[in-house]
Scaffold this motif. Sequence first.
Motif: not given
Length: 250
Positions: A132-139, A161-169
């Motif tokens: 899990p540590k190698v996943l991006s936030g969206g992944e 569930p999307f609160g911590a994601l950047d706008a595009l993700t």
Amino acid sequence: MAAILHRSLSDGAGTLRAPVVRVRGLTRRFGTRAVIDNLNLEIAAGEFVALIGVSGCGKSTLLRVLADLDAEIEGEVIVAARRAVSFQEPRLLPWKSVWKNVVLGLPGRPDRAHANAALDEVGLGYRADVWPKVLSGGEAQRASLARALVREPDLLLLDEPFGALDALTRINAQKLVAELWQQHGYAVLLVTHDVEEAVLLADRVVMMEAGVIAHELAVDLPHPRDVSQPGFSALRRQLLTWLGVDARAA
């Protein structure tokens, strides 16, 4: 008052009857303060409901009650037996590979095939064996969603569930959730602070205030949706008005 918690809404043949959520007179106190105060709510099978409200109004508390993570309540809460939850934090165990996180908690031995199928649905099959540590936030958020889907829920509970994601993700994650909901037909309760997100995704938006459902708004727009659709701005303005926000400034 005694609570009736999470009785199954399935009949003897295993067929789910609507609604998948039925709440009557729900009260949840913390000390002397009633965060939820005699609340009523129903969600029909297959319905997508967005739950909004100012911070501290009790949205996440209500979701935890529906997920059977908080039983210190008064009133009646009846929820579909098959339900799954995805939180803002993916909550993946770092010492287990992604596919093992997906099937974590399922009865019996972990089933790689089921994990792979769920990961493929969220576009993450190629990351099944990584940590899990190698996943991006969206992944990581998609892995959390796969963990919910593998349970084949009748009700999917989503807590920002999307609160911590950047706008595009975030846009891509919203699109994925909408597509999976239409494909599988389960009911969804989405807790969100984002009124635009609520209008983009939900059949109905409900607003909590002072511990109850204070407002409801039907969203009768065709899918897929975007902010330029006729009627979208008017719905957004109505929700902002209920929240006490100047829609023109927003």
